[in-house]
Design a protein around this motif. Sequence first.
Motif, PDB file in Angstrom:
ATOM      1  N   LEU A  20     -12.522 -31.289  -1.108  1.00  0.00           N
ATOM      2  CA  LEU A  20     -12.536 -32.226   0.008  1.00  0.00           C
ATOM      3  C   LEU A  20     -11.747 -33.503  -1.593  1.00  0.00           C
ATOM      4  O   LEU A  20     -11.586 -34.529  -0.943  1.00  0.00           O
ATOM      5  N   PRO A  21     -13.173 -33.001  -2.573  1.00  0.00           N
ATOM      6  CA  PRO A  21     -12.963 -34.227  -4.011  1.00  0.00           C
ATOM      7  C   PRO A  21     -11.596 -34.404  -4.202  1.00  0.00           C
ATOM      8  O   PRO A  21     -10.769 -35.197  -4.031  1.00  0.00           O
ATOM      9  N   LEU A  22     -10.639 -33.346  -4.329  1.00  0.00           N
ATOM     10  CA  LEU A  22      -8.939 -33.075  -4.670  1.00  0.00           C
ATOM     11  C   LEU A  22      -8.428 -33.697  -3.474  1.00  0.00           C
ATOM     12  O   LEU A  22      -7.313 -35.052  -4.020  1.00  0.00           O
ATOM     13  N   VAL A  23      -8.464 -33.431  -2.413  1.00  0.00           N
ATOM     14  CA  VAL A  23      -7.515 -34.906  -1.389  1.00  0.00           C
ATOM     15  C   VAL A  23      -7.831 -35.873  -1.005  1.00  0.00           C
ATOM     16  O   VAL A  23      -6.977 -36.314  -0.319  1.00  0.00           O
ATOM     17  N   SER A  24      -9.408 -36.421  -1.500  1.00  0.00           N
ATOM     18  CA  SER A  24      -9.335 -37.539  -0.727  1.00  0.00           C
ATOM     19  C   SER A  24      -9.080 -38.537  -2.160  1.00  0.00           C
ATOM     20  O   SER A  24     -10.326 -39.354  -1.974  1.00  0.00           O
ATOM     21  N   GLN A  25      -9.088 -37.893  -3.266  1.00  0.00           N
ATOM     22  CA  GLN A  25      -8.755 -39.140  -3.755  1.00  0.00           C
ATOM     23  C   GLN A  25      -7.573 -40.425  -3.543  1.00  0.00           C
ATOM     24  O   GLN A  25      -6.824 -40.751  -3.375  1.00  0.00           O
ATOM     25  N   GLY A  26      -7.917 -41.492  -4.173  1.00  0.00           N
ATOM     26  CA  GLY A  26      -7.955 -42.649  -3.581  1.00  0.00           C
ATOM     27  C   GLY A  26      -6.547 -43.022  -4.617  1.00  0.00           C
ATOM     28  O   GLY A  26      -5.750 -43.553  -3.959  1.00  0.00           O
ATOM     29  N   ALA A  27      -6.506 -41.828  -5.660  1.00  0.00           N
ATOM     30  CA  ALA A  27      -4.904 -42.479  -6.627  1.00  0.00           C
ATOM     31  C   ALA A  27      -3.183 -41.947  -5.763  1.00  0.00           C
ATOM     32  O   ALA A  27      -2.909 -41.836  -5.608  1.00  0.00           O
ATOM     33  N   LEU A  28      -4.060 -41.027  -4.916  1.00  0.00           N
ATOM     34  CA  LEU A  28      -3.091 -40.286  -4.074  1.00  0.00           C
ATOM     35  C   LEU A  28      -2.752 -41.454  -2.191  1.00  0.00           C
ATOM     36  O   LEU A  28      -1.628 -41.373  -1.778  1.00  0.00           O
ATOM     37  N   ALA A  37      -2.531 -35.643   2.295  1.00  0.00           N
ATOM     38  CA  ALA A  37      -3.645 -35.758   1.277  1.00  0.00           C
ATOM     39  C   ALA A  37      -4.845 -36.233   2.929  1.00  0.00           C
ATOM     40  O   ALA A  37      -5.516 -35.535   2.745  1.00  0.00           O
ATOM     41  N   ARG A  38      -4.285 -37.426   3.358  1.00  0.00           N
ATOM     42  CA  ARG A  38      -5.635 -37.664   4.547  1.00  0.00           C
ATOM     43  C   ARG A  38      -6.023 -36.496   5.549  1.00  0.00           C
ATOM     44  O   ARG A  38      -6.699 -36.122   5.986  1.00  0.00           O
ATOM     45  N   PHE A  39      -4.568 -36.121   5.601  1.00  0.00           N
ATOM     46  CA  PHE A  39      -4.573 -34.444   6.660  1.00  0.00           C
ATOM     47  C   PHE A  39      -5.609 -33.707   6.374  1.00  0.00           C
ATOM     48  O   PHE A  39      -6.739 -33.065   7.101  1.00  0.00           O
ATOM     49  N   TYR A  40      -5.282 -33.015   4.565  1.00  0.00           N
ATOM     50  CA  TYR A  40      -6.100 -32.779   4.229  1.00  0.00           C
ATOM     51  C   TYR A  40      -7.506 -32.513   3.948  1.00  0.00           C
ATOM     52  O   TYR A  40      -8.650 -31.680   4.148  1.00  0.00           O
ATOM     53  N   THR A  41      -7.724 -33.923   4.260  1.00  0.00           N
ATOM     54  CA  THR A  41      -9.094 -34.634   4.268  1.00  0.00           C
ATOM     55  C   THR A  41      -9.636 -34.449   4.817  1.00  0.00           C
ATOM     56  O   THR A  41     -11.154 -33.729   4.967  1.00  0.00           O
ATOM     57  N   GLY A  42      -8.995 -34.429   6.256  1.00  0.00           N
ATOM     58  CA  GLY A  42      -9.684 -34.238   7.473  1.00  0.00           C
ATOM     59  C   GLY A  42      -9.881 -32.873   7.987  1.00  0.00           C
ATOM     60  O   GLY A  42     -11.590 -32.701   8.650  1.00  0.00           O
ATOM     61  N   LYS A  43      -8.815 -32.267   7.715  1.00  0.00           N
ATOM     62  CA  LYS A  43      -9.040 -30.516   7.259  1.00  0.00           C
ATOM     63  C   LYS A  43     -10.899 -30.279   7.127  1.00  0.00           C
ATOM     64  O   LYS A  43     -11.014 -29.803   7.320  1.00  0.00           O
ATOM     65  N   ALA A  44     -11.237 -30.505   5.262  1.00  0.00           N
ATOM     66  CA  ALA A  44     -12.215 -29.776   5.102  1.00  0.00           C
ATOM     67  C   ALA A  44     -12.842 -31.168   5.794  1.00  0.00           C
ATOM     68  O   ALA A  44     -14.154 -30.038   5.818  1.00  0.00           O
ATOM     69  N   LEU A  45     -13.038 -32.029   5.834  1.00  0.00           N
ATOM     70  CA  LEU A  45     -14.184 -32.896   7.200  1.00  0.00           C
ATOM     71  C   LEU A  45     -15.311 -31.901   8.045  1.00  0.00           C
ATOM     72  O   LEU A  45     -15.569 -31.588   7.895  1.00  0.00           O
ATOM     73  N   LEU A  46     -13.413 -31.005   8.755  1.00  0.00           N
ATOM     74  CA  LEU A  46     -13.614 -30.430  10.079  1.00  0.00           C
ATOM     75  C   LEU A  46     -14.142 -29.083   9.808  1.00  0.00           C
ATOM     76  O   LEU A  46     -15.126 -28.942  10.043  1.00  0.00           O
ATOM     77  N   GLU A  47     -14.088 -28.795   7.641  1.00  0.00           N
ATOM     78  CA  GLU A  47     -14.525 -27.233   7.590  1.00  0.00           C
ATOM     79  C   GLU A  47     -16.467 -27.961   7.723  1.00  0.00           C
ATOM     80  O   GLU A  47     -16.898 -26.487   7.497  1.00  0.00           O
ATOM     81  N   ALA A  59      -7.367 -39.663  13.245  1.00  0.00           N
ATOM     82  CA  ALA A  59      -6.807 -40.996  13.556  1.00  0.00           C
ATOM     83  C   ALA A  59      -5.772 -41.628  12.579  1.00  0.00           C
ATOM     84  O   ALA A  59      -4.599 -42.232  12.627  1.00  0.00           O
ATOM     85  N   ALA A  60      -6.224 -41.977  11.354  1.00  0.00           N
ATOM     86  CA  ALA A  60      -4.906 -42.365  10.185  1.00  0.00           C
ATOM     87  C   ALA A  60      -4.027 -42.150   9.895  1.00  0.00           C
ATOM     88  O   ALA A  60      -3.095 -42.938   9.786  1.00  0.00           O
ATOM     89  N   VAL A  61      -4.319 -40.462  10.116  1.00  0.00           N
ATOM     90  CA  VAL A  61      -3.114 -40.270   9.706  1.00  0.00           C
ATOM     91  C   VAL A  61      -1.431 -40.147  11.711  1.00  0.00           C
ATOM     92  O   VAL A  61      -0.997 -40.783  11.727  1.00  0.00           O
ATOM     93  N   ALA A  62      -2.628 -39.874  12.735  1.00  0.00           N
ATOM     94  CA  ALA A  62      -1.497 -40.324  14.008  1.00  0.00           C
ATOM     95  C   ALA A  62      -1.334 -41.890  14.192  1.00  0.00           C
ATOM     96  O   ALA A  62      -0.195 -41.941  15.044  1.00  0.00           O
TER      97      ALA A  62
END
Length: 64
Positions: A20-28, A37-47, A59-62
Amino acid sequence: MWARPLASSARRSPDAAAALPLVSQGALASTPLADYARFYTGKALLELRRYPEAEAAFAAVASR
């Protein structure tokens, strides 16, 4: 026969908390990888069962 458990374990990564911290970095957000990165943030949050946050990430990705 073994493919199903293997695929299932790939979808349920025990490292969601570490990812989660890796894929949700603001720099990305300002790179070509922002949507991924946003999609995989969603996947990590779902897990992690953080469903409202995961829904917002998807929703942000969609909406793009």
